[in-house]
Design an enzyme around this catalytic site. Structure first.
Site, short mmCIF file in Angstrom:
data_model
loop_
_atom_site.label_atom_id
_atom_site.label_comp_id
_atom_site.label_asym_id
_atom_site.label_seq_id
_atom_site.Cartn_x
_atom_site.Cartn_y
_atom_site.Cartn_z
N LYS A 36 0.80 -1.26 0.01
CA LYS A 36 -0.04 0.04 -0.21
C LYS A 36 0.97 1.10 0.15
CE LYS A 36 -0.56 0.49 5.00
NZ LYS A 36 -1.20 -0.46 5.89
N ARG A 131 -6.82 0.99 17.34
CA ARG A 131 -7.44 1.28 16.06
C ARG A 131 -8.51 0.26 15.97
NH1 ARG A 131 -3.99 1.52 10.65
NH2 ARG A 131 -4.55 -0.38 10.36
C1 LIG Z 1 -0.38 -0.97 6.80
C2 LIG Z 1 -0.82 -2.04 7.67
C3 LIG Z 1 0.35 -3.10 7.69
C4 LIG Z 1 1.60 -3.03 7.05
O1 LIG Z 1 2.42 -2.16 8.14
P1 LIG Z 1 3.88 -1.76 7.74
O2 LIG Z 1 4.25 -0.91 9.01
O3 LIG Z 1 4.08 -1.04 6.65
O4 LIG Z 1 4.75 -3.07 7.76
C5 LIG Z 1 -0.18 -4.33 8.11
N1 LIG Z 1 -1.28 -4.42 8.58
C6 LIG Z 1 -2.26 -3.50 8.59
C7 LIG Z 1 -3.59 -4.12 9.27
C8 LIG Z 1 -1.88 -2.24 7.88
O5 LIG Z 1 -3.01 -1.43 8.01
#
Ligand SMILES: *Cc1c(COP(=O)(O)O)cnc(C)c1O
Length: 594
Positions: A36, A131
């Site tokens: 993402k 969250r």
């Molecule tokens: C963005 C996200 C991740 C990845 O996070 P990083 O810090 O980029 O490794 C994993 N799980 C969820 C639910 C996320 O929203």
């Protein structure tokens, strides 16, 4: 350079993925790569998959569609619950999703049942980050309710930390997660596929040997993309490379000015009251990067001595006094970024995204190989093509890196050469220079009709030839069925009308950038019908002979041509046209007038 650019080094991303996967494997953890941060860029996903991640995790449908359209068929996990209106898309396009709301899972089940499917979910448990997530005391009733839903299968449990409450993953909270997993297993009566222990922020714990047994999945974005710039902020993990991304802008103004603004002060363009420190006169620069593009506070200049003073919507104000070496107007300034800055840059429409591989290609050997059918072979002999190529400094060879030339009568004969090239160079682009798109519906016969060749090729190309890396040039004819197919594909098309408007050189510049983006080079398919050659009806209305040469010269100069096919060399082709085609081939091998 005009607009700001971000370069994306796929080799570094692949290496980081491999490093993370290797660490995880030692603890029985199978990680997913999170794309993402790059808006689901297919080349980035492929780099992660080459590095060994088991699947890709994404937060947005638009990004998932981009990945699927690019032919990425690995398991895809959705990280964020969709709005109720998009549940059908979820069930159709995603293999597994993170869920925490019963109401949504009821809707998923309803839609999945209607579609005759069962959707896998990972139940997210809130361990204190506040969250998303099911509150632990609600877990058992939620599981019991989900077990009543025929269209949903509980594939695992997971948690997400360090996102909102900045709660750090520890042995304690992840041991709670494993305990919750056991509880869920005792209710469902079967083992869970996944116990998903968080994101990049769980890696320090894993590295320190504190990860509790039972966690078998992580969802890793930042550490793979950015080498843990944020995750390992104070204590870097040296095995990771932090320099996969570089943002570059141009200096529009460089002047010595005082460091304190002059006049009555109010609020800035963003409603803040700025504070300045008087450092006397300083050399200041303005770059063409602004808050439209990036969170300026997350920029880290690559050149020693450069400081970011601030930004407005379109201007980045820098202190260049101590820049070493010094910087002048028109020169580029480059930056590394923290994760927040990276996200904004990747989302900005104004920043050009340039995937690349900053690795040495193994010995750019100047060897070539020729394959032909009977008439193509005759042309090669009559025109002395092999000898003339040797005069350009090439040697005959069959190795991986030999520039492969194929000459044949029909378009359909080209397919096997393109397929072979795709297998030889994982990640290959293609330029198709032809009057026809050859995208008519494929009737599925043994050999496709001549006007369906590209359509057939697209359905058979190895997975590392992506439509986003294919460019069609010189199109003059397209039936309505072809227009529809071209619009639905992600290929870039330059019709003759567009070439008239922008000029062939500009079109080729763009084409070469597209086919080289994140690939190891490209294959060129050329049909003489693309070129208007005097006394020959086949090419009327096409590009000129001189333009064709200049196209081939640009191809040669790019240094990225891996193989070249010419089709349409049949018995009906007048011999002066054949001779001209031989000259085009030589231009593609680097022959210039002087
Ligand atoms: C963005 C996200 C991740 C990845 O996070 P990083 O810090 O980029 O490794 C994993 N799980 C969820 C639910 C996320 O929203």
């Amino acid at each position: 350079m005009s607009d700001p650019q971000i370069s994306i080094d796929l080799a570094r991303i692949e290496k980081n993925a491999r490093t993370v996967v290797d660490l995880c494997r030692q603890s029985g953890i199978t990680p997913f790569g999170v794309t993402k941060g790059t808006c689901g860029m297919p080349q980035v996903a492929r780099a992660m998959l080459r590095g060994g991640v088991a699947g890709i995790a994404e937060s947005r449908f638009e990004n998932i569609r981009r990945l699927r359209d690019a032919g990425i068929d690995c398991p895809i996990m959705l990280l964020r619950s969709p709005p109720l209106t998009r549940v059908e898309e979820l069930v159709r396009t995603v293999d597994i999703s993170l869920q925490s709301e019963l109401q949504l899972m009821r809707e998923i089940s309803r839609v999945a049942e209607r579609l005759g499917r069962v959707h896998d979910v990972i139940l997210i448990i809130d361990l204190g980050d506040l969250r998303e997530g099911i509150w632990p005391s609600d877990l058992i009733p939620t599981v019991e309710a989900v077990l009543e839903l025929p269209g949903v299968r509980i594939a695992g449990v997971g948690t997400n930390l360090t996102c909102f409450g900045a709660i750090i993953p520890t042995r304690e909270n992840l041991t709670q997660l494993v305990a919750h997993a056991y509880k869920v297993e005792s209710i469902t009566g079967r083992p869970l596929d996944w116990v998903s222990g968080g994101n990049s922020s769980s890696l320090p714990l894993l590295l320190a040997g504190g990860m509790p047994a039972g966690v078998n999945n992580l969802r890793i974005g930042e550490a793979i993309l950015q080498g843990g710039r944020d995750t390992f902020l104070t204590d870097p993990w040296d095995a990771l490379d932090r320099d996969a991304f570089e943002l570059t802008g141009e200096l529009l103004e460089v002047k010595t000015k005082p460091s304190m603004p002059i006049g009555l002060s109010g609020i800035d363009a963003f409603g803040n009251v700025p504070v300045f420190i008087d450092e006397g006169d300083r050399l200041r620069g303005i770059a063409n990067i602004g808050r439209e593009d990036v969170i300026a506070e997350g920029l880290i200049p690559t050149r020693p001595g450069v400081r970011v003073l601030g930004a407005s919507s379109d201007h980045l104000v820098l202190d260049l006094t101590e820049a070493e070496p010094p910087l002048a107007v028109g020169e580029n300034v480059s930056f590394r970024m923290n994760y927040g800055a990276l996200l904004t840059v990747m989302t900005s429409e104004y920043v050009e995204k340039v995937p690349m591989r900053d690795v040495q290609e193994a010995g750019e050997a100047r060897t070539f190989a020729i394959e032909t059918d009977a008439i193509g072979g005759a042309l090669v002999v009559v025109q002395n093509i092999a000898e003339r190529i040797e005069q350009l400094g090439f040697e005959k060879g069959t190795g991986e890196n030999a520039l492969a030339l194929s000459v044949c009568a029909r378009r359909r004969d080209v397919i096997r050469f393109v397929e072979a090239a795709g297998r030889r160079h994982d990640a290959l682009g293609m330029i198709w220079i032809d009057s026809d798109a050859a995208m008519m519906p494929d009737e599925g016969a043994n050999a496709p009709a001549e006007n369906a060749v590209l359509r057939r090729m697209l359905s058979r190309l190895p997975p590392h030839v992506a439509p986003e890396n294919i460019v069609l040039i010189g199109l003059r004819n397209a039936a309505p069925e072809e227009v529809a197919a071209l619009k639905a594909s992600r290929m870039r098309v330059f019709t003759m009308a567009e070439i008239d408007a922008v000029g062939l050189r500009q079109a080729m510049r763009e084409a070469i950038a597209l086919v080289c983006a994140g690939t190891r080079g490209f294959h060129l398919c050329y049909s003489p019908t693309a070129t208007d050659m005097s006394g020959w009806s086949g090419g009327i209305g096409g590009i000129t002979v001189r333009e064709t040469h200049s196209t081939m010269e640009m191809v040669a100069l790019s240094g990225k041509l891996r193989s070249l096919s010419i089709s349409g060399i049949d018995a009906a082709l007048p011999s002066p046209i054949g001779a001209e085609c031989a000259n085009f081939i030589l231009s593609a091998f680097g022959k210039t007038i002087l």
